[in-house]
Motif scaffolding. Structure first.
Motif, PDB file in Angstrom:
ATOM      1  N   MET A  79      -8.731   2.277  10.024  1.00  0.00           N
ATOM      2  CA  MET A  79      -9.056   3.697   9.708  1.00  0.00           C
ATOM      3  C   MET A  79      -8.334   3.759   8.213  1.00  0.00           C
ATOM      4  SD  MET A  79      -6.917   5.764  12.256  1.00  0.00           S
ATOM      5  CE  MET A  79      -5.467   6.225  12.505  1.00  0.00           C
ATOM      6  N   SER A  80      -8.854   4.829   7.341  1.00  0.00           N
ATOM      7  CA  SER A  80      -8.068   4.953   6.201  1.00  0.00           C
ATOM      8  C   SER A  80      -6.709   5.253   6.294  1.00  0.00           C
ATOM      9  CB  SER A  80      -9.023   5.933   5.321  1.00  0.00           C
ATOM     10  OG  SER A  80      -8.916   7.214   5.934  1.00  0.00           O
ATOM     11  N   GLY A  81      -5.904   4.651   5.430  1.00  0.00           N
ATOM     12  CA  GLY A  81      -4.321   4.864   5.769  1.00  0.00           C
ATOM     13  C   GLY A  81      -3.842   3.892   6.603  1.00  0.00           C
ATOM     14  N   GLY A  82      -4.722   3.280   7.304  1.00  0.00           N
ATOM     15  CA  GLY A  82      -4.152   2.241   8.600  1.00  0.00           C
ATOM     16  C   GLY A  82      -3.411   1.077   8.033  1.00  0.00           C
ATOM     17  N   CYS A  83      -2.777   0.508   8.950  1.00  0.00           N
ATOM     18  CA  CYS A  83      -1.650  -0.520   8.551  1.00  0.00           C
ATOM     19  C   CYS A  83      -2.322  -1.963   8.964  1.00  0.00           C
ATOM     20  CB  CYS A  83      -0.243  -0.397   8.833  1.00  0.00           C
ATOM     21  SG  CYS A  83       0.863  -1.542   8.627  1.00  0.00           S
ATOM     22  N   PHE A  84      -2.082  -2.933   8.176  1.00  0.00           N
ATOM     23  CA  PHE A  84      -2.287  -4.419   8.593  1.00  0.00           C
ATOM     24  C   PHE A  84      -0.773  -4.859   8.630  1.00  0.00           C
ATOM     25  CE2 PHE A  84      -3.367  -8.885   7.329  1.00  0.00           C
ATOM     26  CZ  PHE A  84      -3.272  -9.444   8.370  1.00  0.00           C
ATOM     27  N   CYS A  85      -0.384  -4.774   9.832  1.00  0.00           N
ATOM     28  CA  CYS A  85       1.237  -4.755   9.816  1.00  0.00           C
ATOM     29  C   CYS A  85       1.566  -6.155  10.732  1.00  0.00           C
ATOM     30  CB  CYS A  85       1.719  -3.493  10.589  1.00  0.00           C
ATOM     31  SG  CYS A  85       1.461  -2.198   9.294  1.00  0.00           S
ATOM     32  N   GLU A  86       2.718  -6.286  10.773  1.00  0.00           N
ATOM     33  CA  GLU A  86       3.294  -7.520  11.548  1.00  0.00           C
ATOM     34  C   GLU A  86       4.764  -7.150  11.864  1.00  0.00           C
ATOM     35  OE1 GLU A  86       4.555 -12.039  10.952  1.00  0.00           O
ATOM     36  OE2 GLU A  86       3.527 -11.229   9.318  1.00  0.00           O
ATOM     37  N   LYS A  87       4.894  -7.346  13.252  1.00  0.00           N
ATOM     38  CA  LYS A  87       6.278  -6.972  13.586  1.00  0.00           C
ATOM     39  C   LYS A  87       7.062  -8.296  13.661  1.00  0.00           C
ATOM     40  CE  LYS A  87       4.416  -5.825  17.807  1.00  0.00           C
ATOM     41  NZ  LYS A  87       4.386  -5.525  19.472  1.00  0.00           N
ATOM     42  N   LEU A  88       8.340  -7.992  13.170  1.00  0.00           N
ATOM     43  CA  LEU A  88       9.151  -9.052  12.991  1.00  0.00           C
ATOM     44  C   LEU A  88      10.397  -8.989  13.993  1.00  0.00           C
ATOM     45  CD1 LEU A  88       9.652  -9.004   9.151  1.00  0.00           C
ATOM     46  CD2 LEU A  88       8.428 -10.493  10.558  1.00  0.00           C
ATOM     47  N   GLY A  91      13.443  -5.987  15.454  1.00  0.00           N
ATOM     48  CA  GLY A  91      12.990  -4.421  15.069  1.00  0.00           C
ATOM     49  C   GLY A  91      12.342  -4.426  13.808  1.00  0.00           C
ATOM     50  N   GLY A  92      12.318  -5.710  12.863  1.00  0.00           N
ATOM     51  CA  GLY A  92      11.692  -5.589  11.613  1.00  0.00           C
ATOM     52  C   GLY A  92      10.326  -5.410  11.487  1.00  0.00           C
ATOM     53  N   SER A  93       9.635  -5.238  10.347  1.00  0.00           N
ATOM     54  CA  SER A  93       8.195  -5.104  10.220  1.00  0.00           C
ATOM     55  C   SER A  93       7.712  -5.435   8.523  1.00  0.00           C
ATOM     56  CB  SER A  93       7.680  -3.862  10.825  1.00  0.00           C
ATOM     57  OG  SER A  93       8.044  -2.833   9.825  1.00  0.00           O
ATOM     58  N   VAL A  94       6.531  -5.802   8.693  1.00  0.00           N
ATOM     59  CA  VAL A  94       5.904  -6.099   7.196  1.00  0.00           C
ATOM     60  C   VAL A  94       4.628  -5.075   7.208  1.00  0.00           C
ATOM     61  CG1 VAL A  94       4.845  -7.825   5.727  1.00  0.00           C
ATOM     62  CG2 VAL A  94       6.758  -8.385   7.356  1.00  0.00           C
ATOM     63  N   LEU A  95       4.357  -4.590   6.388  1.00  0.00           N
ATOM     64  CA  LEU A  95       3.070  -3.948   5.926  1.00  0.00           C
ATOM     65  C   LEU A  95       2.393  -4.964   5.202  1.00  0.00           C
ATOM     66  CD1 LEU A  95       2.219  -0.421   5.096  1.00  0.00           C
ATOM     67  CD2 LEU A  95       1.612  -2.184   3.538  1.00  0.00           C
ATOM     68  N   HIS A  96       1.735  -5.597   5.421  1.00  0.00           N
ATOM     69  CA  HIS A  96       1.043  -6.762   4.537  1.00  0.00           C
ATOM     70  C   HIS A  96      -0.263  -5.938   3.796  1.00  0.00           C
ATOM     71  CE1 HIS A  96       2.320 -10.142   6.689  1.00  0.00           C
ATOM     72  NE2 HIS A  96       2.071  -9.562   7.689  1.00  0.00           N
ATOM     73  N   MET A  97      -0.819  -5.049   4.187  1.00  0.00           N
ATOM     74  CA  MET A  97      -2.113  -4.294   3.336  1.00  0.00           C
ATOM     75  C   MET A  97      -2.141  -2.961   4.027  1.00  0.00           C
ATOM     76  SD  MET A  97      -4.467  -7.588   2.511  1.00  0.00           S
ATOM     77  CE  MET A  97      -4.787  -6.927   0.673  1.00  0.00           C
ATOM     78  N   THR A  98      -2.845  -2.116   3.341  1.00  0.00           N
ATOM     79  CA  THR A  98      -3.252  -0.813   3.885  1.00  0.00           C
ATOM     80  C   THR A  98      -4.862  -0.741   3.739  1.00  0.00           C
ATOM     81  OG1 THR A  98      -1.310   0.244   2.970  1.00  0.00           O
ATOM     82  CG2 THR A  98      -3.041   1.885   3.434  1.00  0.00           C
ATOM     83  N   VAL A  99      -5.188  -0.189   4.814  1.00  0.00           N
ATOM     84  CA  VAL A  99      -7.126   0.230   4.966  1.00  0.00           C
ATOM     85  C   VAL A  99      -7.168   1.049   4.203  1.00  0.00           C
ATOM     86  CG1 VAL A  99      -8.688   0.609   6.623  1.00  0.00           C
ATOM     87  CG2 VAL A  99      -6.979  -0.708   7.266  1.00  0.00           C
ATOM     88  N   VAL A 100      -8.238   0.813   3.288  1.00  0.00           N
ATOM     89  CA  VAL A 100      -8.954   2.011   2.336  1.00  0.00           C
ATOM     90  C   VAL A 100     -10.135   2.440   2.653  1.00  0.00           C
ATOM     91  CG1 VAL A 100      -7.125   1.513   0.492  1.00  0.00           C
ATOM     92  CG2 VAL A 100      -9.220   0.396   0.462  1.00  0.00           C
ATOM     93  N   TYR A 101     -10.845   1.437   3.509  1.00  0.00           N
ATOM     94  CA  TYR A 101     -12.298   1.666   4.009  1.00  0.00           C
ATOM     95  C   TYR A 101     -12.339   1.051   5.031  1.00  0.00           C
ATOM     96  CZ  TYR A 101     -17.590   1.408   3.748  1.00  0.00           C
ATOM     97  OH  TYR A 101     -18.886   1.432   4.218  1.00  0.00           O
ATOM     98  N   ALA A 102     -12.772   1.735   6.223  1.00  0.00           N
ATOM     99  CA  ALA A 102     -13.457   1.099   7.344  1.00  0.00           C
ATOM    100  C   ALA A 102     -14.612   1.612   7.733  1.00  0.00           C
ATOM    101  CB  ALA A 102     -12.575   1.621   8.606  1.00  0.00           C
ATOM    102  N   GLN A 103     -15.543   0.882   7.989  1.00  0.00           N
ATOM    103  CA  GLN A 103     -16.978   1.206   8.684  1.00  0.00           C
ATOM    104  C   GLN A 103     -17.554   0.240   9.573  1.00  0.00           C
ATOM    105  OE1 GLN A 103     -18.512   4.373   7.820  1.00  0.00           O
ATOM    106  NE2 GLN A 103     -20.115   3.648   9.239  1.00  0.00           N
ATOM    107  N   PRO A 104     -17.512   0.539  10.718  1.00  0.00           N
ATOM    108  CA  PRO A 104     -17.580  -0.471  11.955  1.00  0.00           C
ATOM    109  C   PRO A 104     -19.274  -0.793  11.761  1.00  0.00           C
ATOM    110  CG  PRO A 104     -16.568   1.643  12.921  1.00  0.00           C
ATOM    111  CD  PRO A 104     -16.869   1.698  11.545  1.00  0.00           C
TER     112      PRO A 104
END
Length: 181
Positions: A79-88, A91-104
C-alpha cells in the motif's frame, strides 16, 4: 564494506545467469549518474496470482541477497507508504524500499535503494507492470536508478541487472510451480 558488497554481487553474476529463463533482461541505459535495467516474461498464471506472489518476497527472494541471510525476514506492505523491509538480528531492521503505487493485478512500484545503493547518494524506482491475456500474465520489471556513487553508477548496472534478473526468475518459478531452489 561497499567494495565487499559489490565484489560479492559480481561473484553472484554467474549464479544468476544459471537461473536465467527465456525472459529478456537488459541494461537499457547506463551512465555515470544512473541506469535502467529491464526484464520481461510471460508467466503461465493470471495477474491476480502473479501479484499475490509478488507481494510475498519472503517466498521467492534469494536469501543471498538479504542483509540477514534469510528471505523469511523480508516483508512487503503493499500500500502507498508501505515498507519493503527486513528484520535483522537483535531487533535491527532495514527499509529497502517504500511502496509508492500498489494496484492488485496491475502493478507495483517502489522507491529507494537496494543493496550497496543504500550506501551511496543514489536511489531508484523499481516497478512491476502486469498485463493479463488468456490467463497468462506479461510481467515487466524495471529499475531506474539515479544519483551519485563514487566511480559512477554505470559500472554497477550489469551487476544490478544480474541480481534483479535472478529475483525475477525466482518469482516466475514460484508463481508457476510454487517452489524456488
Amino acid at each position: 564494506m561497499k567494495r565487499l558488497l559489490i565484489a560479492a554481487a559480481l561473484a553472484l553474476t554467474a549464479a544468476a545467469a544459471a537461473l536465467s529463463s527465456e525472459a529478456g533482461a537488459e541494461v537499457v541505459d547506463a551512465q555515470g549518474n544512473g541506469f535502467e535495467v529491464r526484464r520481461e516474461a510471460v508467466l503461465n498464471a493470471p495477474a491476480d496470482k502473479v501479484y499475490a506472489a509478488l507481494i510475498q518476497p519472503s517466498a521467492w527472494w534469494n536469501k543471498d541477497h538479504t542483509w540477514s541471510g534469510s528471505a523469511a525476514n523480508l516483508s512487503l506492505a503493499a500500500m502507498s507508504g508501505g515498507c519493503f523491509c527486513e528484520k535483522l538480528p537483535n531487533g535491527g531492521s532495514v527499509l529497502h524500499m517504500t511502496v509508492v503505487y500498489a494496484q492488485p493485478g496491475q502493478g507495483l512500484r517502489l522507491f529507494g535503494g537496494l543493496g550497496p545503493l543504500q550506501m551511496s547518494g543514489a536511489s531508484g524506482h523499481l516497478g512491476w507492470a502486469l498485463a493479463e491475456k488468456d490467463g497468462k500474465t506479461t510481467l515487466t520489471q524495471t529499475y531506474d536508478v539515479g544519483g551519485y556513487m563514487k566511480g559512477g553508477l554505470d559500472k554497477l548496472a550489469p551487476v544490478v541487472d544480474q541480481v534483479l534478473s535472478e529475483q525475477f526468475d525466482r518469482l516466475k518459478l514460484y508463481v508457476e510451480t510454487g517452489k524456488v531452489p
